[in-house]
Design an enzyme around this catalytic site. Structure first.
Site, PDB file in Angstrom:
ATOM      1  N   PHE A  63       0.835  -1.198   0.000  1.00  0.00           N
ATOM      2  CA  PHE A  63       0.000   0.000   0.000  1.00  0.00           C
ATOM      3  C   PHE A  63       0.871   1.249   0.000  1.00  0.00           C
ATOM      4  O   PHE A  63       2.048   1.207   0.337  1.00  0.00           O
ATOM      5  CB  PHE A  63      -0.963  -0.005   1.193  1.00  0.00           C
ATOM      6  CG  PHE A  63      -0.294  -0.019   2.529  1.00  0.00           C
ATOM      7  CD1 PHE A  63      -0.089   1.155   3.232  1.00  0.00           C
ATOM      8  CD2 PHE A  63       0.137  -1.213   3.090  1.00  0.00           C
ATOM      9  CE1 PHE A  63       0.540   1.139   4.464  1.00  0.00           C
ATOM     10  CE2 PHE A  63       0.754  -1.242   4.322  1.00  0.00           C
ATOM     11  CZ  PHE A  63       0.961  -0.047   5.009  1.00  0.00           C
ATOM     12  N   ASP A  64       0.266   2.358  -0.374  1.00  0.00           N
ATOM     13  CA  ASP A  64       0.948   3.643  -0.446  1.00  0.00           C
ATOM     14  C   ASP A  64       0.897   4.295   0.939  1.00  0.00           C
ATOM     15  O   ASP A  64      -0.164   4.678   1.408  1.00  0.00           O
ATOM     16  CB  ASP A  64       0.251   4.520  -1.489  1.00  0.00           C
ATOM     17  CG  ASP A  64       0.992   5.804  -1.764  1.00  0.00           C
ATOM     18  OD1 ASP A  64       1.807   6.235  -0.923  1.00  0.00           O
ATOM     19  OD2 ASP A  64       0.748   6.400  -2.838  1.00  0.00           O
ATOM     20  N   HIS A  65       2.054   4.421   1.573  1.00  0.00           N
ATOM     21  CA  HIS A  65       2.122   4.974   2.928  1.00  0.00           C
ATOM     22  C   HIS A  65       1.775   6.459   2.980  1.00  0.00           C
ATOM     23  O   HIS A  65       1.546   6.994   4.047  1.00  0.00           O
ATOM     24  CB  HIS A  65       3.519   4.749   3.525  1.00  0.00           C
ATOM     25  CG  HIS A  65       3.783   3.329   3.878  1.00  0.00           C
ATOM     26  ND1 HIS A  65       3.506   2.823   5.132  1.00  0.00           N
ATOM     27  CD2 HIS A  65       4.273   2.297   3.159  1.00  0.00           C
ATOM     28  CE1 HIS A  65       3.845   1.536   5.165  1.00  0.00           C
ATOM     29  NE2 HIS A  65       4.305   1.195   3.985  1.00  0.00           N
ATOM     30  N   ARG A  66       1.731   7.097   1.823  1.00  0.00           N
ATOM     31  CA  ARG A  66       1.329   8.507   1.801  1.00  0.00           C
ATOM     32  C   ARG A  66      -0.173   8.650   1.970  1.00  0.00           C
ATOM     33  O   ARG A  66      -0.676   9.706   2.303  1.00  0.00           O
ATOM     34  CB  ARG A  66       1.757   9.163   0.483  1.00  0.00           C
ATOM     35  CG  ARG A  66       3.276   9.209   0.301  1.00  0.00           C
ATOM     36  CD  ARG A  66       3.645   9.681  -1.062  1.00  0.00           C
ATOM     37  NE  ARG A  66       3.135   8.721  -2.059  1.00  0.00           N
ATOM     38  CZ  ARG A  66       3.257   8.884  -3.357  1.00  0.00           C
ATOM     39  NH1 ARG A  66       3.837   9.970  -3.850  1.00  0.00           N
ATOM     40  NH2 ARG A  66       2.791   7.974  -4.184  1.00  0.00           N
ATOM     41  N   VAL A  67      -0.912   7.553   1.725  1.00  0.00           N
ATOM     42  CA  VAL A  67      -2.370   7.595   1.778  1.00  0.00           C
ATOM     43  C   VAL A  67      -2.917   6.821   2.974  1.00  0.00           C
ATOM     44  O   VAL A  67      -3.894   7.234   3.597  1.00  0.00           O
ATOM     45  CB  VAL A  67      -2.967   7.029   0.466  1.00  0.00           C
ATOM     46  CG1 VAL A  67      -4.473   7.080   0.485  1.00  0.00           C
ATOM     47  CG2 VAL A  67      -2.410   7.778  -0.743  1.00  0.00           C
TER      48      VAL A  67
END
Length: 85
Positions: A63-67
């Site tokens: 998953f995208d850790h920014r989101v």
């Protein structure tokens, strides 16, 4: 693009080819990808120390850790596991 649909999460069934685990790559605009490995029977020890055969499905979540935070991703993965059980 008008009338286009963009997914935020996708599913990768790499188990049908080979392999138990993988590191699926998140491709924007998606936020996460769930990889599913090959279903197999495994020997596991019970709480009483007895050998049991269980069917397992290896899961890999990227998953995208920014989101998303790790906690949100873990809750999602737990929900998937609970629904498969």
């Amino acid at each position: 693009r008008p009338n286009s649909v963009q997914a935020t999460i996708s599913l990768s069934n790499f188990g049908m080819l080979a392999g138990r685990f993988a590191t699926p790559m998140v491709v924007p605009p998606q936020v996460a990808i769930l990889g599913v490995g090959r279903i197999e029977s495994r020997y596991l020890l019970s709480k009483k120390g007895k050998l049991k055969t269980r069917t397992v499905i290896p899961l890999s979540l990227s998953f995208d850790h920014r989101v998303l935070t790790g906690a949100e991703a873990a809750r999602f993965l737990k929900g998937v596991i609970d629904n498969l059980s």
